[in-house]
Design a protein around this motif. Structure first.
Motif, PDB file in Angstrom:
ATOM      1  N   LYS A  68       1.622  -1.350 -10.620  1.00 28.00           N
ATOM      2  CA  LYS A  68       2.211  -0.712 -10.591  1.00 28.00           C
ATOM      3  C   LYS A  68       3.599  -0.857 -10.725  1.00 28.00           C
ATOM      4  O   LYS A  68       5.116  -0.635 -11.081  1.00 28.00           O
ATOM      5  N   VAL A  91       6.525   7.786  -0.864  1.00 30.39           N
ATOM      6  CA  VAL A  91       5.357   7.847  -0.920  1.00 30.39           C
ATOM      7  C   VAL A  91       5.203   5.909  -1.546  1.00 30.39           C
ATOM      8  O   VAL A  91       6.114   5.627  -1.722  1.00 30.39           O
ATOM      9  N   LYS A 149       2.461   2.380  -2.314  1.00 28.03           N
ATOM     10  CA  LYS A 149       1.840   2.422  -3.271  1.00 28.03           C
ATOM     11  C   LYS A 149       0.843   0.743  -3.207  1.00 28.03           C
ATOM     12  O   LYS A 149       2.314   0.325  -3.707  1.00 28.03           O
ATOM     13  N   VAL A 204       1.509   9.811  -0.011  1.00 27.37           N
ATOM     14  CA  VAL A 204       2.339  10.229   0.137  1.00 27.37           C
ATOM     15  C   VAL A 204       2.716  11.070   1.444  1.00 27.37           C
ATOM     16  O   VAL A 204       1.690  11.806   1.496  1.00 27.37           O
ATOM     17  N   GLU A 215      10.747   6.795  -4.394  1.00 27.93           N
ATOM     18  CA  GLU A 215      10.917   8.557  -3.854  1.00 27.93           C
ATOM     19  C   GLU A 215       9.820   9.627  -3.786  1.00 27.93           C
ATOM     20  O   GLU A 215       9.543   9.291  -5.022  1.00 27.93           O
ATOM     21  N   LEU A 218       8.978  12.585  -6.073  1.00 30.09           N
ATOM     22  CA  LEU A 218       9.524  13.555  -7.140  1.00 30.09           C
ATOM     23  C   LEU A 218       8.816  14.684  -6.663  1.00 30.09           C
ATOM     24  O   LEU A 218       7.356  15.053  -6.149  1.00 30.09           O
ATOM     25  N   VAL A 220       5.274   9.710 -13.568  1.00 33.88           N
ATOM     26  CA  VAL A 220       4.503   9.356 -11.983  1.00 33.88           C
ATOM     27  C   VAL A 220       3.658   8.016 -12.225  1.00 33.88           C
ATOM     28  O   VAL A 220       3.934   6.647 -11.709  1.00 33.88           O
ATOM     29  N   GLU A 221       3.477   7.347 -13.334  1.00 34.28           N
ATOM     30  CA  GLU A 221       2.233   6.504 -13.984  1.00 34.28           C
ATOM     31  C   GLU A 221       1.857   6.318 -15.127  1.00 34.28           C
ATOM     32  O   GLU A 221       1.970   7.391 -15.810  1.00 34.28           O
TER      33      GLU A 221
HETATM   34  P1  AMP Z   1      -0.984   7.434  -9.200  1.00 40.14           P
HETATM   35  O1  AMP Z   1      -2.412   6.782  -9.027  1.00 40.14           O
HETATM   36  O2  AMP Z   1       0.901   6.748  -9.278  1.00 40.14           O
HETATM   37  O3  AMP Z   1      -1.080   8.341 -10.414  1.00 40.14           O
HETATM   38  O4  AMP Z   1      -1.150   8.057  -7.832  1.00 40.14           O
HETATM   39  C1  AMP Z   1      -2.140   9.022  -7.373  1.00 40.14           C
HETATM   40  C2  AMP Z   1      -1.236  10.174  -7.568  1.00 40.14           C
HETATM   41  O5  AMP Z   1      -0.010  10.503  -6.161  1.00 40.14           O
HETATM   42  C3  AMP Z   1      -0.463  11.273  -8.274  1.00 40.14           C
HETATM   43  O6  AMP Z   1      -0.904  11.857  -9.548  1.00 40.14           O
HETATM   44  C4  AMP Z   1       0.426  12.475  -7.711  1.00 40.14           C
HETATM   45  O7  AMP Z   1      -0.462  13.682  -7.395  1.00 40.14           O
HETATM   46  C5  AMP Z   1       1.027  11.457  -6.502  1.00 40.14           C
HETATM   47  N1  AMP Z   1       1.766  10.063  -6.389  1.00 40.14           N
HETATM   48  C6  AMP Z   1       2.161   9.235  -7.075  1.00 40.14           C
HETATM   49  N2  AMP Z   1       3.844   9.255  -7.244  1.00 40.14           N
HETATM   50  C7  AMP Z   1       4.629   9.666  -6.326  1.00 40.14           C
HETATM   51  C8  AMP Z   1       6.031  10.002  -5.847  1.00 40.14           C
HETATM   52  N3  AMP Z   1       6.200   9.004  -6.531  1.00 40.14           N
HETATM   53  N4  AMP Z   1       5.921  11.730  -5.915  1.00 40.14           N
HETATM   54  C9  AMP Z   1       4.781  12.255  -5.522  1.00 40.14           C
HETATM   55  N5  AMP Z   1       3.315  12.115  -5.955  1.00 40.14           N
HETATM   56  C10 AMP Z   1       3.504  11.079  -6.476  1.00 40.14           C
END
Ligand code: AMP
Ligand code: GLY
Length: 421
Positions: A103, A141, A143, A155, A185, A187, A281-282
């Protein structure tokens, strides 16, 4: 042509189903596959995280195209090994797959490319990470930096929750995946998944979808691999799509190429959209599951032509023609998922269902035991249907779900609610 698909989930069943619609496909092998895949294609037992084993197997079977489903194979360098052996591969090399496997790499790439994403900080120790959380406050958030099978993101609504998430990363069961933490932060907006094919240079949009990650109706409860999806994503209109391409996808892919690690394969662009502005987001380095099931039932045979063009570096000539249709996938999971769940419960009634280009039951975690179809994983079936509009796709999908006789299965009744209600 001969095709090898790696993986054994609903995503790979959908890929196999689409590939088989195309008369170009002479022979299809899926490794390891599952009970549903075994009903339509050859399956093989090879270690799909061992690049050399995969490349040797593919050479022996005279495979013309290797399609890599799961991220673990990409992280293990299976695409590198296959390319080194002269095979055409759909899936990025290990270095480019870092857009998903780290990430912090993805965040740093966005910085270098000027792509909009959540502001973030990265930490290698719990102490400074905790201080950062205290200073920023909640919501925030947290990760884990590495691959964590969808379980590395919290989150947090409160500082306590965020601190607990930081501690879980450094001491917790995620182990090596959590050696580093990214704190971001939150989103706001609506999420959507945007899929593109990238052949190192050219970029071809390959569909949009929205998925439901939470186990509970109304999008509540713990995160899962995905409990359902629909395509297209209404929020991805032409304007948002063009902004996502020009502000995020093209600059990030150009930056990877500039660094000498061009991206070749499917790119999953996870977006948060607010007031028409997409932010990243990713990235994932593969198709989403269950988003892929929706894309494949809509694309059918042409999925193979586009994937082949991507793998052979000919995307510039490739086209996708979308029908004005909609698809929905409803995931049926074993009771208890994403926590502990039983294996081996019998699923009945599938033989009564007629598969067609409008409805297919894709298998995820299934196996055959003494002739009986049994659950062999958390997410077990992906009931997928197509319709002229999303409402019709939903009606068809749930009609099939209701015909499946599996008392130990569970599913959400509200897939698509944001778009429909
Ligand atoms: P990811 O594995 O990074 O996709 O994160 C899994 C889920 O977490 C995403 O699909 C979003 O719903 C939530 N998420 C991740 N990062 C954020 C962020 N910065 N703001 C809000 N929701 C987030
Ligand atoms: N459905 C989300 C994913 O495949 O990552």
């Amino acid at each position: 042509m001969n095709i090898l698909i790696l993986g054994g989930g609903g995503r790979e069943h959908a890929l196999a189903w689409a590939v088989l619609q195309n008369p170009k496909c002479d022979r299809l092998i899926v490794a390891p596959g599952n009970a549903g895949i075994a009903g339509i294609a050859e399956t093989a037992r090879i270690d799909i995280e061992d690049g050399r084993a995969v490349a040797e197997f593919a050479a022996e079977a005279a495979v013309d195209l290797v399609v890599i489903g799961p991220e673990a194979s990409l992280a293990a360098g299976v695409a590198d090994a296959c390319r080194a052996a002269g095979l055409a591969v759909l899936g990025p090399d290990r270095a480019a797959a870092r857009v998903e496997t780290s990430k912090s790499f993805a965040k740093e790439l966005c910085d270098a490319a000027g792509a909009p994403t959540a502001r973030y900080a990265r930490f290698e120790e719990a102490g400074p990470a905790r201080e950062h959380v205290q200073a920023q406050g909640a919501p925030i958030v947290v990760k884990a930096d590495g691959l964590a099978a969808g379980k590395g993101v919290v989150v947090a609504e409160t500082v306590e929750e965020a601190l607990a998430a930081v501690d879980a990363v450094f001491d917790g069961p995620l182990g090596a995946a959590g050696a580093r933490v990214v704190i971001e932060e939150v989103l706001r907006g609506e999420e959507a998944s945007f899929f593109v094919l990238v052949d190192g240079e050219e970029i071809l949009p390959f569909g949009t979808a929205q998925d439901h990650k939470r186990i509970g109706e109304g999008d509540t409860g713990p995160n899962t691999g995905g409990m359902g999806a629909y395509s297209p994503a209404p929020i991805m209109d032409a304007g948002v799509t063009e902004r996502a391409l020009s502000e995020i996808v093209r600059p990030c892919m150009a930056e990877l190429a500039r660094r000498g690690t061009p991206y070749s394969g499917v790119l999953y662009v996870g977006l948060m959209i607010e007031d028409g502005a997409p932010r990243l987001v990713e990235f994932n380095a593969r198709f989403g599951d269950p988003e892929c099931q929706c894309l494949m039932i809509r694309l059918g045979a042409q999925a193979l032509d586009a994937m082949q063009a991507c793998a052979e570096g000919r995307l510039g000539d490739a086209r996708v023609s979308w029908a004005d249709d909609h698809a929905m996938c409803v995931v049926m999971a074993a009771d208890g998922y994403p926590g502990a769940y039983d294996r081996g419960t019998e699923i009945r009634g599938l033989e009564r269902l007629v598969a067609s280009s409008g409805q297919v039951v894709f298998h995820a975690g299934t196996a055959l035991e003494d002739g009986a179809l049994v659950a062999a994983g958390g997410r077990v079936l992906g009931v997928t249907a197509r319709g002229d509009d999303l409402r019709q796709a939903r009606e068809r999908a749930y009609a099939v779900v209701d015909a499946v006789d599996w008392p130990q299965g569970t599913f959400r009744r509200d897939i698509g609610w944001r778009a429909l209600d």
